[in-house]
Scaffold this active site. Structure first.
Site, PDB file in Angstrom:
ATOM      1  N   HIS A 118       0.843  -1.196   0.000  1.00 46.51           N
ATOM      2  CA  HIS A 118       0.000   0.000   0.000  1.00 46.51           C
ATOM      3  C   HIS A 118       0.879   1.247   0.000  1.00 46.51           C
ATOM      4  O   HIS A 118       1.811   1.342   0.788  1.00 46.51           O
ATOM      5  CB  HIS A 118      -0.899   0.029   1.240  1.00 46.51           C
ATOM      6  CG  HIS A 118      -2.030  -0.962   1.189  1.00 46.51           C
ATOM      7  ND1 HIS A 118      -3.237  -0.747   1.793  1.00 46.51           N
ATOM      8  CD2 HIS A 118      -2.128  -2.167   0.586  1.00 46.51           C
ATOM      9  CE1 HIS A 118      -4.038  -1.776   1.568  1.00 46.51           C
ATOM     10  NE2 HIS A 118      -3.380  -2.657   0.844  1.00 46.51           N
TER      11      HIS A 118
ATOM     12  N   TYR B 281      -8.496   4.965   8.487  1.00 44.94           N
ATOM     13  CA  TYR B 281      -8.566   5.232   9.928  1.00 44.94           C
ATOM     14  C   TYR B 281      -9.602   6.336  10.096  1.00 44.94           C
ATOM     15  O   TYR B 281      -9.383   7.462   9.645  1.00 44.94           O
ATOM     16  CB  TYR B 281      -7.211   5.709  10.460  1.00 44.94           C
ATOM     17  CG  TYR B 281      -6.133   4.636  10.499  1.00 44.94           C
ATOM     18  CD1 TYR B 281      -5.404   4.290   9.371  1.00 44.94           C
ATOM     19  CD2 TYR B 281      -5.835   3.979  11.699  1.00 44.94           C
ATOM     20  CE1 TYR B 281      -4.419   3.314   9.421  1.00 44.94           C
ATOM     21  CE2 TYR B 281      -4.845   2.997  11.757  1.00 44.94           C
ATOM     22  CZ  TYR B 281      -4.138   2.673  10.616  1.00 44.94           C
ATOM     23  OH  TYR B 281      -3.165   1.707  10.660  1.00 44.94           O
TER      24      TYR B 281
ATOM     25  N   PRO C 153      -2.915  -0.792  19.033  1.00 42.49           N
ATOM     26  CA  PRO C 153      -2.659  -1.184  17.636  1.00 42.49           C
ATOM     27  C   PRO C 153      -2.839  -0.081  16.596  1.00 42.49           C
ATOM     28  O   PRO C 153      -2.588  -0.310  15.412  1.00 42.49           O
ATOM     29  CB  PRO C 153      -3.669  -2.320  17.400  1.00 42.49           C
ATOM     30  CG  PRO C 153      -4.728  -2.112  18.417  1.00 42.49           C
ATOM     31  CD  PRO C 153      -4.085  -1.464  19.596  1.00 42.49           C
TER      32      PRO C 153
ATOM     33  N   LYS D 288       2.279  -1.010  15.039  1.00 40.98           N
ATOM     34  CA  LYS D 288       3.713  -1.034  15.347  1.00 40.98           C
ATOM     35  C   LYS D 288       4.206  -2.278  16.102  1.00 40.98           C
ATOM     36  O   LYS D 288       5.413  -2.547  16.136  1.00 40.98           O
ATOM     37  CB  LYS D 288       4.079   0.201  16.190  1.00 40.98           C
ATOM     38  CG  LYS D 288       4.159   1.479  15.399  1.00 40.98           C
ATOM     39  CD  LYS D 288       5.454   1.570  14.609  1.00 40.98           C
ATOM     40  CE  LYS D 288       5.409   2.618  13.517  1.00 40.98           C
ATOM     41  NZ  LYS D 288       4.882   2.165  12.226  1.00 40.98           N
TER      42      LYS D 288
ATOM     43  N   TYR E 254       4.774   6.083  10.217  1.00 44.29           N
ATOM     44  CA  TYR E 254       3.895   4.970   9.844  1.00 44.29           C
ATOM     45  C   TYR E 254       4.637   3.935   8.996  1.00 44.29           C
ATOM     46  O   TYR E 254       4.498   2.729   9.225  1.00 44.29           O
ATOM     47  CB  TYR E 254       2.659   5.497   9.095  1.00 44.29           C
ATOM     48  CG  TYR E 254       1.569   4.455   8.993  1.00 44.29           C
ATOM     49  CD1 TYR E 254       0.672   4.249  10.037  1.00 44.29           C
ATOM     50  CD2 TYR E 254       1.449   3.650   7.855  1.00 44.29           C
ATOM     51  CE1 TYR E 254      -0.312   3.272   9.959  1.00 44.29           C
ATOM     52  CE2 TYR E 254       0.464   2.672   7.767  1.00 44.29           C
ATOM     53  CZ  TYR E 254      -0.408   2.496   8.827  1.00 44.29           C
ATOM     54  OH  TYR E 254      -1.377   1.515   8.753  1.00 44.29           O
TER      55      TYR E 254
HETATM   56  P1  RFL Z   1       3.742 -12.848  20.747  1.00 38.04           P
HETATM   57  O1  RFL Z   1       3.246 -12.807  19.340  1.00 38.04           O
HETATM   58  O2  RFL Z   1       2.777 -12.635  21.841  1.00 38.04           O
HETATM   59  O3  RFL Z   1       4.482 -14.246  20.924  1.00 38.04           O
HETATM   60  C1  RFL Z   1       4.859 -14.727  22.184  1.00 38.04           C
HETATM   61  C2  RFL Z   1       4.903 -16.226  22.124  1.00 38.04           C
HETATM   62  O4  RFL Z   1       5.351 -16.706  23.398  1.00 38.04           O
HETATM   63  C3  RFL Z   1       4.553 -17.799  23.775  1.00 38.04           C
HETATM   64  N1  RFL Z   1       4.573 -17.925  25.231  1.00 38.04           N
HETATM   65  C4  RFL Z   1       5.248 -18.885  25.883  1.00 38.04           C
HETATM   66  N2  RFL Z   1       6.027 -19.877  25.446  1.00 38.04           N
HETATM   67  C5  RFL Z   1       6.575 -20.710  26.371  1.00 38.04           C
HETATM   68  N3  RFL Z   1       6.345 -20.587  27.708  1.00 38.04           N
HETATM   69  C6  RFL Z   1       5.566 -19.601  28.183  1.00 38.04           C
HETATM   70  N4  RFL Z   1       5.330 -19.495  29.500  1.00 38.04           N
HETATM   71  C7  RFL Z   1       4.980 -18.694  27.264  1.00 38.04           C
HETATM   72  N5  RFL Z   1       4.164 -17.620  27.392  1.00 38.04           N
HETATM   73  C8  RFL Z   1       3.931 -17.165  26.156  1.00 38.04           C
HETATM   74  C9  RFL Z   1       3.182 -17.473  23.233  1.00 38.04           C
HETATM   75  O5  RFL Z   1       2.396 -18.647  23.092  1.00 38.04           O
HETATM   76  C10 RFL Z   1       3.529 -16.835  21.900  1.00 38.04           C
HETATM   77  O6  RFL Z   1       3.578 -17.772  20.838  1.00 38.04           O
HETATM   78  O7  RFL Z   1       4.902 -11.774  20.978  1.00 38.04           O
HETATM   79  P2  RFL Z   1       6.048 -11.210  19.984  1.00 38.04           P
HETATM   80  O8  RFL Z   1       6.778 -12.320  19.312  1.00 38.04           O
HETATM   81  O9  RFL Z   1       6.784 -10.218  20.784  1.00 38.04           O
HETATM   82  O10 RFL Z   1       5.232 -10.469  18.813  1.00 38.04           O
HETATM   83  C11 RFL Z   1       4.477  -9.322  19.078  1.00 38.04           C
HETATM   84  C12 RFL Z   1       3.289  -9.240  18.115  1.00 38.04           C
HETATM   85  O11 RFL Z   1       2.566 -10.459  18.176  1.00 38.04           O
HETATM   86  C13 RFL Z   1       2.355  -8.070  18.444  1.00 38.04           C
HETATM   87  O12 RFL Z   1       3.109  -6.945  18.820  1.00 38.04           O
HETATM   88  C14 RFL Z   1       1.456  -7.685  17.251  1.00 38.04           C
HETATM   89  O13 RFL Z   1       0.509  -8.693  16.997  1.00 38.04           O
HETATM   90  C15 RFL Z   1       0.732  -6.377  17.525  1.00 38.04           C
HETATM   91  N6  RFL Z   1      -0.194  -6.006  16.441  1.00 38.04           N
HETATM   92  C16 RFL Z   1       0.257  -5.376  15.318  1.00 38.04           C
HETATM   93  N7  RFL Z   1       1.578  -5.181  15.116  1.00 38.04           N
HETATM   94  C17 RFL Z   1       2.022  -4.649  13.971  1.00 38.04           C
HETATM   95  O14 RFL Z   1       3.239  -4.483  13.821  1.00 38.04           O
HETATM   96  N8  RFL Z   1       1.174  -4.291  12.944  1.00 38.04           N
HETATM   97  C18 RFL Z   1      -0.176  -4.451  13.054  1.00 38.04           C
HETATM   98  O15 RFL Z   1      -0.912  -4.177  12.099  1.00 38.04           O
HETATM   99  C19 RFL Z   1      -0.682  -4.989  14.280  1.00 38.04           C
HETATM  100  N9  RFL Z   1      -1.998  -5.203  14.424  1.00 38.04           N
HETATM  101  C20 RFL Z   1      -1.567  -6.291  16.550  1.00 38.04           C
HETATM  102  C21 RFL Z   1      -2.453  -5.863  15.521  1.00 38.04           C
HETATM  103  C22 RFL Z   1      -2.061  -7.022  17.644  1.00 38.04           C
HETATM  104  C23 RFL Z   1      -3.417  -7.305  17.710  1.00 38.04           C
HETATM  105  N10 RFL Z   1      -3.862  -8.060  18.816  1.00 38.04           N
HETATM  106  C24 RFL Z   1      -4.629  -9.230  18.668  1.00 38.04           C
HETATM  107  C25 RFL Z   1      -3.262  -7.835  20.111  1.00 38.04           C
HETATM  108  C26 RFL Z   1      -3.799  -6.146  15.589  1.00 38.04           C
HETATM  109  C27 RFL Z   1      -4.288  -6.848  16.688  1.00 38.04           C
HETATM  110  C28 RFL Z   1      -5.768  -7.110  16.722  1.00 38.04           C
HETATM  111  C1  PHB Z   2      -4.910  -5.056  10.695  1.00 39.66           C
HETATM  112  O1  PHB Z   2      -5.111  -5.173   9.467  1.00 39.66           O
HETATM  113  O2  PHB Z   2      -5.120  -5.999  11.485  1.00 39.66           O
HETATM  114  C2  PHB Z   2      -4.410  -3.771  11.239  1.00 39.66           C
HETATM  115  C3  PHB Z   2      -4.060  -2.754  10.366  1.00 39.66           C
HETATM  116  C4  PHB Z   2      -3.615  -1.532  10.868  1.00 39.66           C
HETATM  117  C5  PHB Z   2      -3.543  -1.342  12.248  1.00 39.66           C
HETATM  118  C6  PHB Z   2      -3.882  -2.367  13.116  1.00 39.66           C
HETATM  119  C7  PHB Z   2      -4.316  -3.582  12.613  1.00 39.66           C
HETATM  120  O3  PHB Z   2      -3.165  -0.137  12.736  1.00 39.66           O
END
Ligand code: RFL
Ligand code: PHB
Length: 396
Positions: free
Chosen positions: A74, A203, A295, A299, A387
């Protein structure tokens, strides 16, 4: 059973898997332990947006092929408010950079495949992980699998176990300063079967609350609306969800969301959290174990990627020439980028969400900020630069 490796990684999320892969490319061995099954981590719906430095890194280290084939590049985003949409041309404002819409669970699949192809062990389905002797040069972790106790001795432990994992707690509370801001709202996220409503992410700010229109594929769309964090998804029928989206996206420009069957719903909390320090002895935190962003700035995963680049460099320099400097400076270096991403995520969140009980001056400030961002090239450039993502450390 007892094993030994150079770096023991707790957690097979984006941080842990990418770290293992980057270390492997530097000739450094690791073992990953993960609480969930492979199917669970490859199926959890989370992030959608990869920033420019993350995309470049994944390509550079040989895990970008599917992303380049199946992801969607994008060149801009839209900000909608006051009944109008305003485009922020990320590409033009940043000298040609863009973002990639490619789901986190697909990144996970690509990284799991790469890590296993490297010959690295991922122990799935472990429980009772505990960290030991992190203040010595021979730390270890213990865990249970299939009812059997296990131990891994190593030189370094990487705590990549997300916000709820045990690693952060292993840093003594007295030297851990935690900064927390909880926002009085959540995001209600859906996946639905529909064509895209827009070529770019929208957004949208409205008096009824924020909406994000995102996408996954030409047939599946991802959307969110601001909600009460204590709400329950079962309170929201399909009809009620679409009515809410329609009310918040009401506009003078004659466009409407394309609606379709909703097949996934969930509510997420919104918080800003930073753990200072990100290291203690031979334990190093990376990703969500050390910091959480709301979110709105997209980031979280991208900050995790930035951390593991810094950590890989530090561990590589230690093995390559015995240098301790990178390790000693890890937290300071990583946190600089983290604080920037945290501030940007807070900025986007407060600019786009209305909160209950706010005074009128705060609401008018929000509108003034939105008007400024879409009318000033300087303000739009600042938003665009953040961004698409500020540069990572170099791995060379
Ligand atoms: P994770 O992904 O939480 O992975 C951690 C892993 O550790 C495991 N774990 C354990 N393993 C062994 N023993 C234990 N006691 C443990 N406890 C936990 C877990 O099972 C898991 O597999 O952390 P990590 O690797 O630091 O990654 C971070 C990202 O997942 C997170 O920051 C993003 O998902 C945030 N996020 C977004 N980030 C972006 O850069 N761009 C986005 O568009 C974006 N959109 C989002 C998001 C997060 C969202 N949610 C659901 C919180 C949108 C959403 C809806
Ligand atoms: C997504 O597509 O899940 C998404 C996109 C942008 C954001 C957060 C989540 O800022």
């Amino acid at each position: 059973m007892m094993e030994r490796t150079q770096v023991c990684i707790i957690g097979a999320g984006p941080a842990g898997l990418l770290l293992s892969h980057l270390l492997h490319r530097q000739g450094i061995a690791s073992i990953i332990v993960e609480a969930q099954t492979r199917e669970a981590i490859e199926g959890t719906i989370k992030a959608g947006v990869l920033e420019h430095p993350t995309v470049e890194l994944l390509k550079q280290v040989g895990v970008g092929a599917r992303m380049m084939r199946d992801g969607f590049e994008h060149h801009g985003i839209e900000l909608a408010f006051g009944g109008k949409r305003h485009r922020i041309d990320l590409h033009e404002l940043t000298g040609g950079k863009s973002i990639m819409v490619y789901p986190q669970h697909e990144v996970i699949k690509d990284l799991v495949a790469a890590v296993l192809a490297n010959g690295t062990t991922i122990e799935f389905g472990v429980s009772d992980v505990s960290l030991h002797d992190i203040e010595t040069t021979r730390p270890s972790i213990r865990y249970a699998k299939g009812g059997e106790p296990h131990e891994i001795q190593c030189d370094f432990i990487a705590g990549c176990d997300g916000f709820h994992g045990p690693s952060r707690q292993a840093i003594p509370a007295a030297i851990r300063q935690e900064h927390l801001k909880v926002y009085p709202c959540g995001w209600f996220g859906i996946l639905c079967e529909a064509p895209p409503s827009s070529d770019e992410l929208i957004y949208a700010q409205s008096d009824r609350g924020f909406v994000l229109v995102s996408t996954r594929t030409p047939k599946i769309q991802r959307m969110y609306f601001q909600c009460d964090p204590a709400d329950n998804v079962n309170n929201w029928s399909e009809d009620r969800i679409w009515a809410e989206f329609r009310a918040r996206l009401a506009n003078n420009e004659g466009w409407a969301l394309k609606e379709g069957r909703i097949f996934q719903k969930g509510i997420i909390a919104m918080r800003s959290f930073i753990c200072e320090t990100m290291q203690h002895g031979r334990l190093f935190l990376a990703g969500d174990s050390a910091h959480i962003v709301p979110p709105t700035g997209a980031k979280g995963l991208n900050l995790a990627a930035g951390d593991v680049v810094v950590l890989t460099r530090a561990i590589r320099d230690f093995y390559r020439n015995g240098s301790q400097a990178g390790l000693d400076g890890y937290s300071t270096t990583a946190l600089k980028r983290v604080w920037r991403g945290e501030h940007f995520s807070w900025f986007m969140t407060t600019m786009l969400h209305d909160f209950e009980g706010e005074d009128t001056i705060t609401r008018r400030f929000r509108r003034a900020q939105l008007d400024y961002v879409v009318s000033s090239r300087a303000a739009a450039t600042s938003l665009a630069e953040n961004y698409v993502g500020l540069p990572f450390e170099s791995l060379d």
